[in-house]
Design a protein around this motif. Structure first.
Motif, PDB file in Angstrom:
ATOM      1  N   GLN B   1       0.860  -1.236  -0.079  1.00 50.91           N
ATOM      2  CA  GLN B   1      -0.072   0.035   0.196  1.00 50.91           C
ATOM      3  C   GLN B   1       0.987   1.246  -0.191  1.00 50.91           C
ATOM      4  OE1 GLN B   1      -2.556   0.481   3.515  1.00 50.91           O
ATOM      5  NE2 GLN B   1      -3.553   2.051   2.651  1.00 50.91           N
ATOM      6  N   LYS B   2       0.540   2.204  -0.729  1.00 52.95           N
ATOM      7  CA  LYS B   2       1.306   3.483  -1.022  1.00 52.95           C
ATOM      8  C   LYS B   2       1.008   4.354   0.156  1.00 52.95           C
ATOM      9  CE  LYS B   2       1.694   5.426  -4.708  1.00 52.95           C
ATOM     10  NZ  LYS B   2       1.696   6.393  -5.777  1.00 52.95           N
ATOM     11  N   GLU B   3       2.065   5.061   0.492  1.00 54.02           N
ATOM     12  CA  GLU B   3       1.872   5.943   1.692  1.00 54.02           C
ATOM     13  C   GLU B   3       1.021   7.215   1.473  1.00 54.02           C
ATOM     14  OE1 GLU B   3       5.806   6.342   4.474  1.00 54.02           O
ATOM     15  OE2 GLU B   3       6.460   6.653   2.221  1.00 54.02           O
ATOM     16  N   GLU B   5      -2.247   8.295  -0.975  1.00 50.06           N
ATOM     17  CA  GLU B   5      -2.998   7.643  -1.785  1.00 50.06           C
ATOM     18  C   GLU B   5      -4.218   8.935  -2.691  1.00 50.06           C
ATOM     19  OE1 GLU B   5      -2.610   3.449  -1.471  1.00 50.06           O
ATOM     20  OE2 GLU B   5      -3.778   4.708  -2.790  1.00 50.06           O
ATOM     21  N   ASP B   7      -6.868   9.848  -5.655  1.00 58.41           N
ATOM     22  CA  ASP B   7      -7.913   9.206  -6.506  1.00 58.41           C
ATOM     23  C   ASP B   7      -7.276   9.842  -8.233  1.00 58.41           C
ATOM     24  OD1 ASP B   7     -11.435   9.066  -7.186  1.00 58.41           O
ATOM     25  OD2 ASP B   7      -9.880   8.692  -8.727  1.00 58.41           O
ATOM     26  N   CYS B  23      -6.161  13.827  -0.855  1.00 59.71           N
ATOM     27  CA  CYS B  23      -5.263  12.817  -0.701  1.00 59.71           C
ATOM     28  C   CYS B  23      -5.519  12.397   0.555  1.00 59.71           C
ATOM     29  CB  CYS B  23      -4.008  13.280  -0.922  1.00 59.71           C
ATOM     30  SG  CYS B  23      -3.383  13.707  -2.729  1.00 59.71           S
ATOM     31  N   THR B  24      -5.202  11.009   0.682  1.00 57.34           N
ATOM     32  CA  THR B  24      -4.945  10.709   2.269  1.00 57.34           C
ATOM     33  C   THR B  24      -3.700  10.058   2.292  1.00 57.34           C
ATOM     34  OG1 THR B  24      -6.059   8.349   1.404  1.00 57.34           O
ATOM     35  CG2 THR B  24      -7.425   9.956   2.358  1.00 57.34           C
ATOM     36  N   TYR B  25      -3.303   9.733   3.554  1.00 58.33           N
ATOM     37  CA  TYR B  25      -1.795   9.529   3.846  1.00 58.33           C
ATOM     38  C   TYR B  25      -1.998   8.663   4.991  1.00 58.33           C
ATOM     39  CZ  TYR B  25      -1.649  13.311   7.083  1.00 58.33           C
ATOM     40  OH  TYR B  25      -1.729  14.276   8.142  1.00 58.33           O
ATOM     41  N   SER B  26      -1.005   7.765   5.131  1.00 56.14           N
ATOM     42  CA  SER B  26      -0.940   6.671   6.447  1.00 56.14           C
ATOM     43  C   SER B  26       0.099   6.925   7.384  1.00 56.14           C
ATOM     44  CB  SER B  26      -0.664   5.247   5.629  1.00 56.14           C
ATOM     45  OG  SER B  26       0.441   5.250   4.966  1.00 56.14           O
ATOM     46  N   ASN B  27       1.144   7.815   6.970  1.00 54.49           N
ATOM     47  CA  ASN B  27       2.211   8.054   7.934  1.00 54.49           C
ATOM     48  C   ASN B  27       1.921   9.195   8.687  1.00 54.49           C
ATOM     49  OD1 ASN B  27       4.644   8.468   9.107  1.00 54.49           O
ATOM     50  ND2 ASN B  27       5.881   7.416   7.377  1.00 54.49           N
ATOM     51  N   SER B 106      -0.358   9.870  -6.687  1.00 53.13           N
ATOM     52  CA  SER B 106      -0.311   9.318  -7.968  1.00 53.13           C
ATOM     53  C   SER B 106      -0.762  10.417  -9.121  1.00 53.13           C
ATOM     54  CB  SER B 106      -1.021   8.049  -8.159  1.00 53.13           C
ATOM     55  OG  SER B 106      -2.544   8.282  -7.759  1.00 53.13           O
TER      56      SER B 106
END
Lengths: 120, 114
Positions: B1-3, B5, B7, B23-27, B106
């Protein structure tokens, strides 16, 4: 206003050849970043230099090397080129003021127009 | 999974519409957030830069950051055909010199129809 200059703009090389890409940052900027953008992909960080020293390293292949010179321009050297190296290579620059720990200055990165490398 | 995301779109809107890009991010280590606009075969152009949670406005553009939800947005008001481009969110971890490399989403392709 002056922008980041990259040369050459287009480069065609054959497999196993070498290539050198050049980047001239915005005047007074002291930090240079290199990014690689494959077709339809987002830019991927390769390497950065602050005050002529390597400051961070990303997904740069061992076949690639880079340096920043005394006039702050930077060169990305690519050897043993592979078909998969075909991409747009961007240089970005920013001004990171010299403060203790390097925590000052600006975080904005300004990108050049890119060098399109095609490996055949 | 990318850090990060984002659309990819494409997103097609009529001229004058309000556009929302996200955008959403996980870190949670990401602290600095930027939006870039990229025309085909050109270098990314910096549009907005934000640090803290909240809104930042510049002309027709508004950047919004919600660190608690790890979610950032760019709003474009009164969209114009010249806004047609790919919009990339980007973020970096640290104010320290050695760790300012950008991690990009992306990109979302936007098409504004006249």
């Amino acid at each position: 206003a002056a922008g980041v200059i990259q040369s050459p703009r287009h480069l065609i090389k054959e497999k196993r050849e070498t290539a050198t890409l050049k980047c001239y940052p915005i005047p007074r900027h002291d930090t240079v970043y290199w990014y690689q953008q494959g077709p339809g992909q987002d830019p991927q960080f390769l390497i950065s230099f602050y005050e002529k020293m390597q400051s961070d390293k990303g997904s740069i292949p061992d076949r690639f090397s880079a340096q920043q010179f005394s006039d702050y321009h930077s060169e990305l050297n690519m050897s043993s080129l592979e078909l998969g190296d075909s991409a747009l290579y961007f240089c970005a620059s920013s001004l990171v003021a010299s403060t203790r720990g390097g925590a000052g200055g600006s975080y904005e990165q300004y990108f050049g127009p890119g060098t399109r490398l095609t490996v055949t | 999974q990318k850090e990060v995301e984002q659309d990819p779109g494409p997103l097609s809107v009529p001229e004058g519409a309000i556009v929302s890009l996200n955008c959403t991010y996980s870190n949670s280590a990401f602290q600095y957030f930027m939006w870039y606009r990229q025309y085909s075969r050109k270098g990314p152009e910096l549009l907005m830069y934000t640090y803290s949670s909240g809104n930042k406005e510049d002309g027709r553009f508004t950047a919004q950051v919600d660190k608690s939800s790890k979610y950032i947005s760019l709003f474009i008001r009164d969209s114009q055909p010249s806004d047609s481009a790919t919009y990339l969110c980007a973020m970096s971890r640290s104010p320290y010199t050695g760790r300012r490399a950008l991690t990009f989403g992306s990109g979302t392709r936007l098409q504004v129809q006249p």
